[in-house]
Design an enzyme around this catalytic site. Structure first.
Site, short mmCIF file in Angstrom:
data_model
loop_
_atom_site.label_atom_id
_atom_site.label_comp_id
_atom_site.label_asym_id
_atom_site.label_seq_id
_atom_site.Cartn_x
_atom_site.Cartn_y
_atom_site.Cartn_z
N GLU A 1 38.02 -8.00 97.01
CA GLU A 1 39.10 -8.95 97.31
C GLU A 1 38.98 -9.46 98.74
OE1 GLU A 1 42.29 -6.37 96.06
OE2 GLU A 1 41.64 -6.60 93.98
N SER B 1 40.03 -0.94 86.66
CA SER B 1 40.83 -0.63 85.48
C SER B 1 40.73 0.83 85.04
CB SER B 1 40.48 -1.58 84.32
OG SER B 1 40.82 -2.92 84.69
N GLY C 1 41.50 -5.00 87.83
CA GLY C 1 42.79 -5.57 87.44
C GLY C 1 42.76 -6.30 86.10
N LYS D 1 46.61 -1.51 97.66
CA LYS D 1 46.50 -2.96 97.95
C LYS D 1 47.77 -3.44 98.67
CE LYS D 1 43.25 -3.36 94.19
NZ LYS D 1 42.65 -4.17 93.14
N ASN E 1 44.14 3.00 95.85
CA ASN E 1 44.18 1.78 96.67
C ASN E 1 45.45 1.02 96.28
OD1 ASN E 1 43.84 -0.59 98.03
ND2 ASN E 1 41.99 -1.25 96.92
N GLU F 1 32.52 -1.07 92.05
CA GLU F 1 33.64 -1.75 91.39
C GLU F 1 33.16 -3.10 90.85
OE1 GLU F 1 37.73 -0.35 92.90
OE2 GLU F 1 37.06 -1.89 94.28
N HIS G 1 35.97 -4.31 100.25
CA HIS G 1 36.53 -4.51 98.90
C HIS G 1 36.24 -5.94 98.43
CE1 HIS G 1 39.33 -4.77 95.57
NE2 HIS G 1 39.36 -3.46 95.58
P1 13P Z 1 42.47 -1.69 89.31
O1 13P Z 1 42.43 -0.20 89.12
O2 13P Z 1 43.89 -2.22 89.37
O3 13P Z 1 41.59 -2.41 88.36
O4 13P Z 1 41.90 -1.98 90.78
C1 13P Z 1 40.66 -1.45 91.12
C2 13P Z 1 40.44 -1.66 92.56
O5 13P Z 1 40.20 -2.77 93.00
C3 13P Z 1 40.53 -0.49 93.44
O6 13P Z 1 40.03 -0.78 94.70
#
Ligand code: 13P
Length: 254
Positions: free
Chosen positions: A97, A213, A172, A11, A9, A166, A95
């Site tokens: 976010e 992560s 992150g 992003k 991803n 997740e 997601h």
């Molecule tokens: P990270 O791997 O940067 O923690 O992000 C995870 C994520 O949100 C994947 O969709």
């Protein structure tokens, strides 16, 4: 047997064609040699078309990071599932976010139904926040999100879906869940909820990923767990580390 799946991803990163093409050209040679693991890259919409051309004869599939639930119409700035068919095989839906920006369980459900109707495999994201985890509510939160996101699908339709667990506090943060804790939640809350709603056989067919992560040094521990079929990777998917990560995932597969 569920086939392992590792999803990048990106992003809102690497949205320029030259940068995106450079990264996939670096990843492609080593990823093309792996044959036990499905690999998906979800870039920003802006680079789906050039990446589709470069990846056409490779085993790397493309996914969108979001879709709109409607087929077409007055939805400024949105992209519908039908616009993605032929370009993407997968789409990330719900997601955290996006949920933090206002997406509700019922929005997520509408998007999942629209994806399935247009032959896109939804990667449905679920996960608890830190306060919910500390209150011991993880299983109830996650099971509820799974049930509401997939409402209205038939058992056959749910089998094309992917669920990504997740935990929000792990995204992150550099603080991944332990493989054992993730495995437990994914078995009890995710697959348990799937079994209640769609029956044990469909629940066993759905691929469930861990995200939050994940790095090349942590992937093997996750892949060793029976309920974990792969990973949804953010930060570690933005460099050539992703090739090492996928190779290690593939090596962990019997
Ligand atoms: P990270 O791997 O940067 O923690 O992000 C995870 C994520 O949100 C994947 O969709």
């Amino acid at each position: 047997m569920r086939r392992p799946l590792v999803v990048a991803n990106w992003k809102m990163n690497i949205g320029r064609a030259d940068e995106a093409l450079d990264l996939v050209r670096r990843l492609r040679p080593s990823l093309s040699r792996l044959d036990k693991t499905d690999i998906v890259v979800c870039p920003p919409f802006t680079v789906l078309v050039p990446l589709a051309e470069v990846l056409a004869s490779s085993p790397i599939a493309l996914g969108a990071q979001n879709v709109h639930a409607a087929a077409a119409g007055a939805h400024t700035g949105e992209v519908s599932p039908s616009m993605l068919t032929g370009l993407c095989e997968y789409a990330i839906v719900g997601h955290s976010e996006r949920r933090a920006a206002g997406e509700t369980d019922s929005d997520v459900n509408a998007k999942v139904l629209a994806c399935v109707e247009h032959s896109l495999r939804p990667i449905v994201c679920v996960g608890e926040n830190l306060a919910e985890q500390e209150a011991g509510d993880t299983d109830a939160i996650v099971a509820g999100q799974v049930a509401r996101a997939l409402e209205g699908l038939s058992p056959e339709q749910v089998e094309v879906c992917v669920v990504a667990y997740e935990p929000i506090w792990a995204i992150g943060s550099g603080r991944a869940a332990t493989p054992a804790a993730a495995n437990r939640t994914m078995g009890l809350a995710v697959r348990g909820s799937l079994a209640n709603q769609f029956g044990e056989s469909s629940a066993q067919a759905v691929r469930v990923l861990y995200g939050g992560s994940v790095t090349s040094s942590g992937i093997s521990g996750f892949m060793a767990m029976p309920e974990i079929d792969g990973a949804l990777v953010g930060g570690a998917s933005l460099t050539s580390e992703f090739a090492d990560l996928v190779r290690l995932a593939d090596d962990s597969t019997m």
